[in-house]
Design a protein around this motif. Structure first.
Motif, PDB file in Angstrom:
ATOM      1  N   GLU A 112      -0.149   4.367  -0.462  1.00  0.00           N
ATOM      2  CA  GLU A 112      -0.854   5.487   0.040  1.00  0.00           C
ATOM      3  C   GLU A 112      -0.513   5.689   1.618  1.00  0.00           C
ATOM      4  O   GLU A 112      -0.969   7.087   1.881  1.00  0.00           O
ATOM      5  CB  GLU A 112      -2.267   5.359  -0.092  1.00  0.00           C
ATOM      6  CG  GLU A 112      -2.597   5.189  -1.786  1.00  0.00           C
ATOM      7  CD  GLU A 112      -1.998   6.361  -2.472  1.00  0.00           C
ATOM      8  OE1 GLU A 112      -1.962   7.570  -2.166  1.00  0.00           O
ATOM      9  OE2 GLU A 112      -1.341   6.246  -3.611  1.00  0.00           O
ATOM     10  N   SER A 166       3.015  10.333   2.133  1.00  0.00           N
ATOM     11  CA  SER A 166       2.659   9.038   1.610  1.00  0.00           C
ATOM     12  C   SER A 166       3.875   8.494   0.766  1.00  0.00           C
ATOM     13  O   SER A 166       4.459   9.470   0.047  1.00  0.00           O
ATOM     14  CB  SER A 166       1.453   9.000   0.919  1.00  0.00           C
ATOM     15  OG  SER A 166       1.614   9.757  -0.284  1.00  0.00           O
ATOM     16  N   SER A 178       3.842   9.599  -2.660  1.00  0.00           N
ATOM     17  CA  SER A 178       4.192  11.078  -3.050  1.00  0.00           C
ATOM     18  C   SER A 178       5.866  11.039  -3.259  1.00  0.00           C
ATOM     19  O   SER A 178       6.173  12.083  -3.700  1.00  0.00           O
ATOM     20  CB  SER A 178       3.739  12.002  -2.199  1.00  0.00           C
ATOM     21  OG  SER A 178       4.400  11.814  -0.831  1.00  0.00           O
ATOM     22  N   ASP A 237       0.759  -1.128   0.038  1.00  0.00           N
ATOM     23  CA  ASP A 237       0.004   0.130   0.008  1.00  0.00           C
ATOM     24  C   ASP A 237       1.045   1.028  -0.057  1.00  0.00           C
ATOM     25  O   ASP A 237       1.247   1.597   1.007  1.00  0.00           O
ATOM     26  CB  ASP A 237      -0.988  -0.188   1.304  1.00  0.00           C
ATOM     27  CG  ASP A 237      -1.988   1.248   1.310  1.00  0.00           C
ATOM     28  OD1 ASP A 237      -2.008   2.051   0.385  1.00  0.00           O
ATOM     29  OD2 ASP A 237      -2.542   1.236   2.152  1.00  0.00           O
TER      30      ASP A 237
END
Length: 492
Positions: free
Chosen positions: A78, A114, A117, A76
């Motif tokens: 995010e 995150s 990013s 994940d």
């Protein structure tokens, strides 16, 4: 310090008739900084997966340490980066993490963003920091440089130089030279370990290759001489045997016992020479076993009617009102080989898209020659499907030359029948480079062409470019390649 012992390792994938490894034995010291090199498809990642226990094999691998593989999968992306690190190293100590990030020049605020990013380079550095928080592990680091620009590569190489206890797969010669103290190489017929960096290993390999070439030439001459001698002796024995049924010049009866004895001696000598010839041929087969392909290829480029192909004067590029780069100025003239460099995000790909004719928002002056033919190699290889013959026909390139280039870059003939979707990342990039070299073009534009390509193929591509002399604009973070090929540098 402890040892990793590999003994009589043999492995083949299910359904394959060919072994990747066969009766391989060697030792690795867990304190080494081990550079791992070899052609694409020779089994580097396979070997690391064997260490990780992912496949069944015959032989033994014994070690007192566990193995950790880089890059870690991030399920994940995010979530915040600090949570990603917590999943990888659940019991990490925060100050130790900050120490590693400081050495890698990663700011602390990255931890609270995150993971998605982060830039590719930041992601690589964060995962490396987590890797070196693992204790009592031997680290398997698989191609960490693919998303690093030249400055980041230098930084990460210095970081790894301060560590120990790892295998590093990298095809960047400067990177390897700086941070490893041993080389593990998968050759055509064996695996070997040498002390030193990549340049030391390559120098020794070239010396061995030259010795084998010299011995090979000597053996070819010996075989030719022995073939002629065997033929003469065989003819002599045949003529002597025929004379058993004839007469002497004086008309007296032939001594068939004497003649038969003489013919038998001649035949025995012929057989002896034949055995020596076979022995020499057997010796010859042991030579050139690890000499890499070096066929000569004839490549040509279209000549443009003007000396100047492209001009950018005070060009600034914008994406969704955000300025990507500014005040870019350079020209591309026939014969130039221009290295376009700069940090990730500095606008290199945008400049390439503009020159290739994509709809890019820009200010300043941009001129491209009319009817200019461009051959483009992109970073993306995901579209490659089907076999090489159909690919060559679809793109209108010379199939024989296309496959000859791939053969030079270590494609086995059996590979020509396979679906390109099953190729390794390095093999797919070789397909795009071979296609570009076959295309009639005024200008070749290559965007990070060497990602995943093995180091020997990189050097062979250098040789092709230096001999062929195309007009080339390229983005590449392999410093050695840039220094060998570029006639001009454009820094963004």
């Amino acid at each position: 310090m402890s040892l990793i012992n590999i003994s009589n390792l043999t492995f083949a994938y299910d359904g394959s008739y060919d072994n990747i490894f066969e009766e391989v034995s060697f030792q690795i010291d867990t304190d080494w900084r081990l550079g791992f090199t070899g052609r694409n498809g020779r089994g580097k990642t396979t070997f690391m997966n064997l260490l990780l226990g992912k496949y069944e094999y015959s032989g033994t691998i014994s070690s007192q340490v566990s193995f950790e593989y880089f890059p870690f999968p991030v399920e994940d992306k995010e979530v915040n980066t600090i949570d990603v690190i917590g999943d990888i190293v659940p019991e990490y100590v925060h100050w130790e993490l900050m120490r590693e990030l400081t050495w890698l020049r990663v700011a602390e605020d990255v931890l609270y963003r995150s993971f998605a990013s982060l830039s590719n380079g930041e992601q690589t550095k964060v995962l490396l920091a987590a890797l070196f928080l693992k204790e009592n592990s031997f680290l398997l680091i698989d191609e960490p440089t693919n998303h690093l620009d030249m400055g980041a590569r230098s930084l990460v190489s210095d970081y790894l130089k301060s560590k120990s206890g790892f295998i590093l797969v990298s095809h960047d010669r400067s990177f390897l030279d700086n941070c490893v103290d041993h080389i593990l190489s998968i050759n055509r017929t064996d695996i070997e370990i040498q002390r030193g960096n990549f340049s030391t290993w390559w120098e020794n390999k070239q010396r061995q290759d030259q010795y084998e070439f010299a011995e090979n030439e000597k053996l070819k001459k010996d075989i030719k001489r022995l073939e002629e001698a065997a033929k003469r002796t065989s003819n002599w024995s045949h003529e002597v045997e025929k004379s058993k049924n004839g007469t002497r010049n004086s008309g007296s009866k032939v001594d068939k016992g004497y003649i038969g004895h003489k013919a038998a001696k001649m035949m025995k000598r012929s057989k002896s020479i034949e055995q020596r010839q076979q022995s020499a041929m057997d010796d010859k087969s042991k030579l050139l076993k690890n000499v890499e392909s070096a066929e000569s290829l004839k490549l040509t480029q279209l000549s443009y009617h003007k000396h100047q192909l492209v001009e950018l004067d005070h060009v600034s590029i914008f994406y969704e009102e955000k300025q990507i780069c500014s005040d870019v100025r350079f020209t591309i003239e026939q014969g130039d080989r221009i290295a376009l460099s700069g940090q990730n995000g500095s606008g290199k790909s945008s400049i390439i898209k503009l020159i290739c004719g994509e709809d890019i928002t820009y200010t300043g002056t941009f001129r491209r020659g009319s009817q200019l033919r461009i051959s483009y190699v992109s970073q993306d290889t995901s579209h490659l499907r089907g076999n090489l013959t159909d690919f060559a026909r679809t793109h209108g390139i010379n199939e024989s030359l296309f496959k000859a280039i791939l053969r030079k870059l270590d494609f086995a003939r059996v590979q020509f029948e396979k679906d390109m979707g099953d190729f390794s990342g390095g093999q797919k990039k070789k397909v795009l480079i071979a296609k570009s070299l076959c295309e009639p073009a005024h200008l070749h534009i290559w965007d990070e062409p060497l990602n995943f390509i093995d180091v020997i193929s990189r050097m062979q591509i250098e040789e092709l470019l230096l001999e062929f002399g195309p007009t080339l604009l390229f983005v590449e973070h392999d410093r050695e390649f840039c220094e060998q090929i570029a006639t001009k540098w454009v820094e963004l």
